[in-house]
Design a protein around this motif. Sequence first.
Motif, PDB file in Angstrom:
ATOM      1  N   SER A 145       0.832  -1.207   0.000  1.00  0.00           N
ATOM      2  CA  SER A 145       0.000   0.000   0.000  1.00  0.00           C
ATOM      3  C   SER A 145       0.863   1.251   0.000  1.00  0.00           C
ATOM      4  CB  SER A 145      -0.923  -0.004   1.219  1.00  0.00           C
ATOM      5  OG  SER A 145      -1.777  -1.138   1.208  1.00  0.00           O
ATOM      6  N   GLU A 149       1.297   4.556  -2.950  1.00  0.00           N
ATOM      7  CA  GLU A 149       0.735   5.819  -2.481  1.00  0.00           C
ATOM      8  C   GLU A 149       0.666   6.872  -3.578  1.00  0.00           C
ATOM      9  OE1 GLU A 149       1.253   8.915   1.270  1.00  0.00           O
ATOM     10  OE2 GLU A 149       2.913   7.583   0.725  1.00  0.00           O
ATOM     11  N   LYS A 156      -4.746   1.752  -7.472  1.00  0.00           N
ATOM     12  CA  LYS A 156      -5.091   1.561  -6.060  1.00  0.00           C
ATOM     13  C   LYS A 156      -6.402   0.802  -5.937  1.00  0.00           C
ATOM     14  CE  LYS A 156      -2.776   5.822  -4.602  1.00  0.00           C
ATOM     15  NZ  LYS A 156      -2.951   7.158  -4.000  1.00  0.00           N
ATOM     16  N   THR A 160      -6.993  -2.711  -4.095  1.00  0.00           N
ATOM     17  CA  THR A 160      -8.012  -2.897  -3.054  1.00  0.00           C
ATOM     18  C   THR A 160      -8.877  -4.109  -3.351  1.00  0.00           C
ATOM     19  OG1 THR A 160      -8.063  -0.529  -2.569  1.00  0.00           O
ATOM     20  CG2 THR A 160      -9.956  -1.836  -1.865  1.00  0.00           C
ATOM     21  N   ILE A 400      -6.836   2.975  -0.937  1.00  0.00           N
ATOM     22  CA  ILE A 400      -6.697   1.558  -0.569  1.00  0.00           C
ATOM     23  C   ILE A 400      -7.482   1.347   0.715  1.00  0.00           C
ATOM     24  CG2 ILE A 400      -5.107  -0.299   0.033  1.00  0.00           C
ATOM     25  CD1 ILE A 400      -3.031   0.994  -1.724  1.00  0.00           C
ATOM     26  N   THR A 403      -6.382   0.114   4.452  1.00  0.00           N
ATOM     27  CA  THR A 403      -5.607   0.939   5.386  1.00  0.00           C
ATOM     28  C   THR A 403      -6.484   1.869   6.222  1.00  0.00           C
ATOM     29  OG1 THR A 403      -5.253   2.659   3.718  1.00  0.00           O
ATOM     30  CG2 THR A 403      -3.618   0.895   3.847  1.00  0.00           C
TER      31      THR A 403
END
Length: 509
Positions: A145, A149, A156, A160, A400, A403
């Motif tokens: 993750s 960024e 992303k 996910t 994501i 997180t």
Amino acid sequence: MGNLSRARRVTAALGFIGLLFAVLGIIMIVMVPSIIKQQVLKNVRIDPNSLSFNMWKEIPVPFYLSVYFFNIVNPEEIIQGQKPKVQERGPYVYREFRHKSNITFNNNDTVSFLEYRSYQFQPDKSRGQESDYIIMPNILVLSASMMMENRPGILKLIMTLAFSTLGQRAFMNRTVGEIMWGYDDPLIHLINQYFPNSLPFKGKFGLFAELNNSDSGLFTVFTGVKDFSRIHLVDKWNGVSKVNFWHSDQCNMINGTSGQMWAPFMTPESSLEFYSPEACRSMKLIYKEQGVFGGIPTFRFVAPNTLFANGSVYPPNEGFCPCRESGIQNVSTCRFNAPLFLSHPHFYNADPVLAEAVSGLHPNPEEHSLFLDIHPVTGIPMNCSVKLQLSLFLKSVKGIGQTGNIQPVVLPLMWFEESGAMEGETLDTFYTQLVLMPKVLNYAQYVLLALGCVLLLIPIIYQIRSQEKCYLFWISFKKGSKDKEAVQAYSEFLMTSAPKGTVLQEARL
């Protein structure tokens, strides 16, 4: 007359023996330190004929790896943005076995070798079993993750969905054995299938998986046979004289030894420097104090405050950056770009804000500082305890979902201690040959000198007393002769008749 001659022979013999003892004592005082130094130099170098070679080849000291995990108490609350709470679990203790192989002596006064390590769990020394479950961050998910960024949102989103499909979450519940030695993970299989060679491992993932039943790289070190000034220093590791993990030549240098033996005849001004493949860098320890271990004098070396300091606190460490708070070292460049940090346990000797950000941490020097006790004459470790902590930087990554709202924090994963102490027959042999015998020789040289001086005094005293007796006899003889003459003259006077007219007077008192 015979007794006098015998006494003279005895005193002469004692004087001769005393002279020999005194000369031998003086010779020993002059020569013994040099002899001891030469013997030490001969026996600590890496040479099949040296006394320490077998100790270097097959380390007789029992080493133990003690691992402490930080069990996450509130994983769901962390995802919601709350402060992490951890509970230390362990130690889980493993007996560490080391042996060198592929030992090759080179023409340039170096020797190359591979040192293999294996670990065996010790239930009797552990506080728990390998089957114990630990809740800890999912390193693969959180590291991936962080790497995504700054990537496009669509990537992303795909990540996910992939995490969700594979059942991956930000925190995982695994056994100690799985965390240590590896577990099968569908994410690894997926990455290796669609992105081959992007991961350095193909099978199971574990924090110590790559260390068990493996070597620590090809070391080439100087033997000290031809050039003693470089004894035990690393010439190359895996064929290179410096690594390329860091951002400065100074930080990339491979300095010091391989961490097993150092040059002899240390002083308090000496330092211990060694290259650690696990930390991907050289480390330097500094002298703290003298001590005694098993009757053997030692120097204790400890980590300086600057060991893990960041570049703003200690400029020479700037090459290890990008840095965060002082007291933790970013090792992502040599650990697959995962946001991992190395430090002392519980963030001891680090910026207090690090320990304050996590509930359950209690740094203190007695439990969390490292040390090495070295016999200064030989440079051989007597007792050591190296303690390091591995932490993961985690935070919420927008896009994501796994997180959540995790607040930026350096979260400890585990800390470990590698410890070993010389004991048993090895310690007894070491003490006898390298401590007791030099001490006996040191005392013997002064005893011989003192005894020789005492024995030398015997004929001197005997000679002085003999001269006194001769003098007294001569004085007595002279005095006795005069008395005899006086008595004889007086007797003759009495026996001679008095002349006529002489009146004898009565003697009065």
